[in-house]
Motif scaffolding. Sequence first.
Motif, PDB file in Angstrom:
ATOM      1  N   GLY A   1       0.860  -1.198   0.000  1.00 30.71           N
ATOM      2  CA  GLY A   1       0.000   0.000   0.000  1.00 30.71           C
ATOM      3  C   GLY A   1       0.886   1.233   0.000  1.00 30.71           C
ATOM      4  O   GLY A   1       0.760   2.126   0.830  1.00 30.71           O
TER       5      GLY A   1
ATOM      6  N   ASP B   1       0.691  -1.511  -4.843  1.00 29.69           N
ATOM      7  CA  ASP B   1      -0.532  -0.745  -4.595  1.00 29.69           C
ATOM      8  C   ASP B   1      -1.564  -1.097  -5.660  1.00 29.69           C
ATOM      9  O   ASP B   1      -1.207  -1.369  -6.809  1.00 29.69           O
ATOM     10  CB  ASP B   1      -0.233   0.758  -4.631  1.00 29.69           C
ATOM     11  CG  ASP B   1      -1.269   1.565  -3.857  1.00 29.69           C
ATOM     12  OD1 ASP B   1      -0.955   2.004  -2.724  1.00 29.69           O
ATOM     13  OD2 ASP B   1      -2.402   1.737  -4.352  1.00 29.69           O
TER      14      ASP B   1
ATOM     15  N   PHE C   1      -3.524  -6.590  -2.643  1.00 28.95           N
ATOM     16  CA  PHE C   1      -2.662  -7.244  -1.651  1.00 28.95           C
ATOM     17  C   PHE C   1      -2.706  -8.765  -1.756  1.00 28.95           C
ATOM     18  O   PHE C   1      -1.685  -9.431  -1.643  1.00 28.95           O
ATOM     19  CB  PHE C   1      -3.081  -6.834  -0.228  1.00 28.95           C
ATOM     20  CG  PHE C   1      -2.864  -5.371   0.052  1.00 28.95           C
ATOM     21  CD1 PHE C   1      -1.660  -4.763  -0.259  1.00 28.95           C
ATOM     22  CD2 PHE C   1      -3.865  -4.603   0.638  1.00 28.95           C
ATOM     23  CE1 PHE C   1      -1.450  -3.415   0.005  1.00 28.95           C
ATOM     24  CE2 PHE C   1      -3.664  -3.258   0.900  1.00 28.95           C
ATOM     25  CZ  PHE C   1      -2.461  -2.662   0.583  1.00 28.95           C
TER      26      PHE C   1
ATOM     27  N   ARG D   1       1.515   0.899   6.072  1.00 29.88           N
ATOM     28  CA  ARG D   1       0.881   1.893   6.941  1.00 29.88           C
ATOM     29  C   ARG D   1      -0.472   2.306   6.357  1.00 29.88           C
ATOM     30  O   ARG D   1      -0.569   2.637   5.173  1.00 29.88           O
ATOM     31  CB  ARG D   1       1.794   3.123   7.081  1.00 29.88           C
ATOM     32  CG  ARG D   1       1.338   4.037   8.211  1.00 29.88           C
ATOM     33  CD  ARG D   1       2.167   5.287   8.275  1.00 29.88           C
ATOM     34  NE  ARG D   1       1.771   6.202   7.222  1.00 29.88           N
ATOM     35  CZ  ARG D   1       1.806   7.537   7.331  1.00 29.88           C
ATOM     36  NH1 ARG D   1       2.247   8.094   8.441  1.00 29.88           N
ATOM     37  NH2 ARG D   1       1.432   8.298   6.329  1.00 29.88           N
TER      38      ARG D   1
HETATM   39  C1  LIG Z   1      -4.559   5.341   3.197  1.00 33.22           C
HETATM   40  S1  LIG Z   1      -3.484   5.044   1.839  1.00 33.22           S
HETATM   41  C2  LIG Z   1      -1.922   4.876   2.681  1.00 33.22           C
HETATM   42  C3  LIG Z   1      -0.751   5.184   1.785  1.00 33.22           C
HETATM   43  C4  LIG Z   1       0.607   5.155   2.490  1.00 33.22           C
HETATM   44  N1  LIG Z   1       0.927   3.820   2.955  1.00 33.22           N
HETATM   45  C5  LIG Z   1       0.635   6.138   3.631  1.00 33.22           C
HETATM   46  O1  LIG Z   1       0.921   5.737   4.751  1.00 33.22           O
HETATM   47  O2  LIG Z   1       0.408   7.331   3.384  1.00 33.22           O
HETATM   48  C6  LIG Z   1      -3.899   3.363   1.451  1.00 33.22           C
HETATM   49  C7  LIG Z   1      -3.209   2.831   0.200  1.00 33.22           C
HETATM   50  O3  LIG Z   1      -3.533   1.430   0.091  1.00 33.22           O
HETATM   51  C8  LIG Z   1      -3.902   1.147  -1.254  1.00 33.22           C
HETATM   52  N2  LIG Z   1      -4.859   0.027  -1.222  1.00 33.22           N
HETATM   53  C9  LIG Z   1      -6.122   0.027  -0.712  1.00 33.22           C
HETATM   54  N3  LIG Z   1      -6.686  -1.183  -0.846  1.00 33.22           N
HETATM   55  C10 LIG Z   1      -5.764  -1.976  -1.450  1.00 33.22           C
HETATM   56  C11 LIG Z   1      -5.753  -3.345  -1.854  1.00 33.22           C
HETATM   57  N4  LIG Z   1      -6.798  -4.144  -1.653  1.00 33.22           N
HETATM   58  N5  LIG Z   1      -4.626  -3.830  -2.430  1.00 33.22           N
HETATM   59  C12 LIG Z   1      -3.534  -3.027  -2.647  1.00 33.22           C
HETATM   60  N6  LIG Z   1      -3.506  -1.719  -2.295  1.00 33.22           N
HETATM   61  C13 LIG Z   1      -4.601  -1.202  -1.692  1.00 33.22           C
HETATM   62  C14 LIG Z   1      -4.526   2.431  -1.773  1.00 33.22           C
HETATM   63  O4  LIG Z   1      -4.508   2.524  -3.179  1.00 33.22           O
HETATM   64  C15 LIG Z   1      -3.696   3.505  -1.073  1.00 33.22           C
HETATM   65  O5  LIG Z   1      -2.609   3.959  -1.848  1.00 33.22           O
END
Ligand SMILES: C[S@@+](CC[C@H](N)C(=O)[O-])C[C@H]1O[C@@H](n2cnc3c(N)ncnc32)[C@H](O)[C@@H]1O
Length: 234
Positions: free
Chosen positions: A51, A72, A98, A121
């Motif tokens: 992510g 991501d 994921f 995170r």
């Molecule tokens: C709240 S953001 C956090 C981004 C970064 N880790 C931070 O701490 O600022 C959540 C991230 O998880 C990704 N995400 C959400 N669901 C996901 C999934 N099922 N598989 C992969 N990535 C995912 C989103 O695209 C997003 O970029």
Amino acid sequence: MVKKNQAMEENWLNDEYVRYYNSNYQTSPEEFAAYLKLLEVNSQDVLLDLGCGNGDFLKTASPHVKMVIGADISPLQVSLARERLKPFANASVICSDFVGCAQALQRQCRNLPLITAVFSRKSLHHLTDPEKRSMLQSLAPLLAKGAKLYIEDGVFFSFEREHIQENLPKLLEECARYYGEAWERKRGDLLNSFLNEHPTGIGFWTRELEAIGFKVTGLHPRSSFYGGISAKKV
Ligand SMILES: C[S@@+](CC[C@H](N)C(=O)[O-])C[C@H]1O[C@@H](n2cnc3c(N)ncnc32)[C@H](O)[C@@H]1O
């Protein structure tokens, strides 16, 4: 700053929402650097960020480790991260959800070495508990013995997810104290996250990490409903 309109639901496949998130929830390089200390990274580490968003943490980490890899689901986040990481030859970013990311890593990263550090995170609460289990089990063979892991997210540190309803009144009282004047503004988003997303209990995380050979080495609660878990593959 990108504004959120009433109809804009949290949806990482909606570029408008991604832009809103990126412009309203920025993290400073100093704050991300503190996570490198928590993870105790070294120059030989191969670090995976689950992510990775727009790649800010990977950019901070890249000079300190051998290789960084981000995963991501959002094509926009992935292209922003790839752009940001262009100057760093040791960085790559894959577009994957994921649950499928272990397979995608093996397909897309040629000569993938064993991963020695995992960071995630504010991302894994998007997965249900069975999806978290499935992701951990498929990633496990890609993780080196001694691999370090730090997850920071919505985690219930004093009860398990199945007991959310009976714990909700106490939880909301704590939120009101924790957020003070900002609570009324945040109430809707927090309730939505507790009830409709999938923050889970510390017991679940501990059991699932142990099932793939990790030992929890530290808990870092910022409140009873959000914080970090450190673990190491033994
Ligand atoms: C709240 S953001 C956090 C981004 C970064 N880790 C931070 O701490 O600022 C959540 C991230 O998880 C990704 N995400 C959400 N669901 C996901 C999934 N099922 N598989 C992969 N990535 C995912 C989103 O695209 C997003 O970029």
